[in-house]
Design an enzyme around this catalytic site. Structure first.
Site, PDB file in Angstrom:
ATOM      1  N   GLN A  66       9.499  57.263  43.267  1.00  0.00           N
ATOM      2  CA  GLN A  66       9.698  58.696  43.431  1.00  0.00           C
ATOM      3  C   GLN A  66       8.551  59.438  42.740  1.00  0.00           C
ATOM      4  O   GLN A  66       8.295  59.211  41.549  1.00  0.00           O
ATOM      5  CB  GLN A  66      11.027  59.111  42.813  1.00  0.00           C
ATOM      6  CG  GLN A  66      11.389  60.555  43.102  1.00  0.00           C
ATOM      7  CD  GLN A  66      12.689  60.958  42.435  1.00  0.00           C
ATOM      8  OE1 GLN A  66      12.832  60.832  41.229  1.00  0.00           O
ATOM      9  NE2 GLN A  66      13.616  61.467  43.207  1.00  0.00           N
ATOM     10  N   TYR A 113      13.452  70.483  40.062  1.00  0.00           N
ATOM     11  CA  TYR A 113      12.045  70.251  39.695  1.00  0.00           C
ATOM     12  C   TYR A 113      11.130  71.079  40.606  1.00  0.00           C
ATOM     13  O   TYR A 113      11.614  71.836  41.456  1.00  0.00           O
ATOM     14  CB  TYR A 113      11.746  68.745  39.695  1.00  0.00           C
ATOM     15  CG  TYR A 113      12.601  68.048  38.650  1.00  0.00           C
ATOM     16  CD1 TYR A 113      12.419  68.338  37.295  1.00  0.00           C
ATOM     17  CD2 TYR A 113      13.630  67.192  39.007  1.00  0.00           C
ATOM     18  CE1 TYR A 113      13.233  67.764  36.319  1.00  0.00           C
ATOM     19  CE2 TYR A 113      14.454  66.604  38.038  1.00  0.00           C
ATOM     20  CZ  TYR A 113      14.243  66.903  36.694  1.00  0.00           C
ATOM     21  OH  TYR A 113      15.051  66.353  35.731  1.00  0.00           O
TER      22      TYR A 113
HETATM   23  C1  LIG Z   1      19.737  57.764  33.484  1.00  0.00           C
HETATM   24  C2  LIG Z   1      19.534  58.554  34.729  1.00  0.00           C
HETATM   25  C3  LIG Z   1      18.256  58.944  35.101  1.00  0.00           C
HETATM   26  C4  LIG Z   1      18.030  59.651  36.284  1.00  0.00           C
HETATM   27  N1  LIG Z   1      16.748  59.930  36.698  1.00  0.00           N
HETATM   28  C5  LIG Z   1      16.541  60.411  37.939  1.00  0.00           C
HETATM   29  C6  LIG Z   1      15.238  60.460  38.495  1.00  0.00           C
HETATM   30  O1  LIG Z   1      14.251  60.002  37.919  1.00  0.00           O
HETATM   31  N2  LIG Z   1      15.095  61.010  39.730  1.00  0.00           N
HETATM   32  C7  LIG Z   1      16.177  61.474  40.455  1.00  0.00           C
HETATM   33  O2  LIG Z   1      15.995  61.967  41.566  1.00  0.00           O
HETATM   34  N3  LIG Z   1      17.417  61.391  39.962  1.00  0.00           N
HETATM   35  C8  LIG Z   1      17.624  60.847  38.752  1.00  0.00           C
HETATM   36  N4  LIG Z   1      18.902  60.678  38.284  1.00  0.00           N
HETATM   37  C9  LIG Z   1      20.012  61.028  39.175  1.00  0.00           C
HETATM   38  C10 LIG Z   1      20.436  59.787  39.960  1.00  0.00           C
HETATM   39  O3  LIG Z   1      19.384  59.248  40.717  1.00  0.00           O
HETATM   40  C11 LIG Z   1      21.624  60.111  40.886  1.00  0.00           C
HETATM   41  O4  LIG Z   1      21.204  61.004  41.867  1.00  0.00           O
HETATM   42  C12 LIG Z   1      22.815  60.673  40.111  1.00  0.00           C
HETATM   43  O5  LIG Z   1      23.025  59.968  38.895  1.00  0.00           O
HETATM   44  C13 LIG Z   1      24.080  60.576  40.937  1.00  0.00           C
HETATM   45  O6  LIG Z   1      24.305  59.247  41.341  1.00  0.00           O
HETATM   46  P1  LIG Z   1      25.391  58.295  40.611  1.00  0.00           P
HETATM   47  O7  LIG Z   1      26.717  59.027  40.693  1.00  0.00           O
HETATM   48  O8  LIG Z   1      25.381  57.033  41.462  1.00  0.00           O
HETATM   49  O9  LIG Z   1      24.962  58.064  39.217  1.00  0.00           O
HETATM   50  C14 LIG Z   1      19.137  60.008  37.092  1.00  0.00           C
HETATM   51  C15 LIG Z   1      20.436  59.646  36.701  1.00  0.00           C
HETATM   52  C16 LIG Z   1      20.638  58.915  35.560  1.00  0.00           C
HETATM   53  C17 LIG Z   1      22.045  58.488  35.203  1.00  0.00           C
END
Ligand SMILES: Cc1cc2nc3c(=O)[nH]c(=O)nc-3n(C[C@H](O)[C@H](O)[C@H](O)COP(=O)(O)O)c2cc1C
Length: 366
Positions: A101, A183
């Site tokens: 990304q 962002y």
């Molecule tokens: C530790 C952590 C770091 C994340 N970093 C990013 C990131 O670098 N880019 C992004 O688009 N989303 C990031 N997210 C969001 C996740 O990619 C995801 O969209 C969000 O956690 C919802 O999905 P989930 O319910 O499966 O956790 C991050 C989430 C977590 C928990």
């Protein structure tokens, strides 16, 4: 038993063994943008998770475009060499394909790591000036960004292209532009954060002008066989912000620019906005985007259980499902989902004895 979740899918020239994607996750652990042994361990673990595709965390196009001092970058030769080393090694360790990304944090840059407060860096913490479409802070106690000039836009667009070229040299299998979570590129699209009165603000068409110019410039640099997509906003979850109708329109415009897929996420444009908390809260929006924009669609957000993930794909609401926290909780989520759903996953030879038979009654004798 056959499972849609474990059926193959093709994006441009990339064949993926199943529909499971590890969502990008910032680790806040890099050294001036350079990946290190933490990333080696983290990505190596996920290379054997059963997900066909692992997307490397938001990787920033300029030093001041990083969220925190610990965020990854691809703005220097050192960054490129460090990430190349990690990716070469984790590919040898597992069978997943690797995406990346590419991002600029905009007004959410110059922040503390989450476990150090998560707010704006304070004077004395090596803070820096942030940039955004308008001089409006992300929230209370956040620093006010500087409104970008056209020269800033030209520099940032060139930086996106340069970082993507570095990612291609490293050999990433797919590339995703970060156009969500508040962002920089999302902050241009949202009327909540973009109050410009020039040709980059106001109407939807104007707010899309800079993000689309980035997509166009990047597409020109990425060969057709390498899938290029974007994480987009399904909803700002706030009156006056981006809506699912906008998400459909954004996906159509990105498709016209030659992007191969979108990943529908949501939220994050202002500090006091909270996302819904029900499972798969972005799925209905993704289903609309997929149907109405006719582009390969991935979605993310509280997809936790294998049955639910399979349901999202079986019912045609999305082509791929991305998961973040589930893979931190269970780095073999894909193996366990395969057992539940009757799918196949590739395991490294060292781990073959932990195959599906482990749960069969005979295994109890071992
Ligand atoms: C530790 C952590 C770091 C994340 N970093 C990013 C990131 O670098 N880019 C992004 O688009 N989303 C990031 N997210 C969001 C996740 O990619 C995801 O969209 C969000 O956690 C919802 O999905 P989930 O319910 O499966 O956790 C991050 C989430 C977590 C928990």
């Amino acid at each position: 038993m056959s499972s849609a979740l474990f059926s193959p899918v093709r994006l441009a020239g990339l064949e993926l063994a199943n529909r499971i994607v590890v969502s990008p996750m910032c680790q806040y652990s890099a050294d001036d943008g350079c990946a290190n042994d933490w990333h080696m361990m983290h990505l190596g673990m996920l290379a054997n998770s059963g997900a066909a595709l692992v997307v490397v965390e938001a990787t920033h196009v300029e030093r001041h475009g990083r969220i925190t001092h610990g965020c990854l970058g691809l703005y220097s030769n050192d960054n490129e060499a460090a990430l190349a080393r990690v990716i070469a090694q984790v590919r040898r360790a597992g069978s997943a394909k690797f995406g990346i990304q590419i991002a600029h944090a905009g007004r959410k840059a110059s922040a503390q790591r989450p476990w150090e407060g998560g707010g704006s860096l304070q004077p004395g913490e090596d803070n820096w000036e942030t940039i955004a479409p308008s001089a409006i802070p992300f929230g209370d106690k956040w620093q006010t960004p500087r409104a970008m000039t056209e020269a800033d836009m030209n520099r940032v667009r060139d930086a996106f292209v340069s970082s993507v070229q570095r990612a291609l040299r490293i050999g990433f299998d797919e590339i995703e532009l970060h156009m969500a979570h508040g962002y920089l590129l999302h902050s241009f699209m949202s009327p909540l954060s973009n109050k410009r009165t020039d040709e980059y603000g106001g109407s939807f068409e104007n707010r899309m002008r800079f993000p689309l110019s980035v997509a166009r410039a990047v597409r020109a640099a990425v060969p057709k066989h390498v899938p290029l997509g974007a994480r987009i906003t399904g909803s700002d979850w706030r009156e006056g912000g981006l809506t699912p109708d906008d998400a459909v329109a954004i996906a159509k415009l990105l498709k016209d620019e030659g992007l191969d897929f979108v990943c529908v996420s949501s939220g994050g444009v202002a500090a006091d906005i909270r996302n819904p908390s029900e499972p798969g809260y972005n799925v209905p929006i993704a289903a609309r985007v997929k149907k109405e924009a006719g582009i390969a669609t991935r979605t993310v957000g509280l997809i936790v259980k294998p049955d639910f993930a399979d349901h999202v794909v079986t019912t045609g609401q999305a082509d791929q499902v991305a998961m973040a926290r589930s893979f931190l909780d269970d780095p073999h989520w894909g193996w366990h989902a395969a057992k539940v759903l009757g799918g196949e996953v590739k395991r490294p030879p060292q781990y073959l004895r932990a195959g599906p038979k482990l749960w069969a009654p005979a295994a109890a004798k071992v």
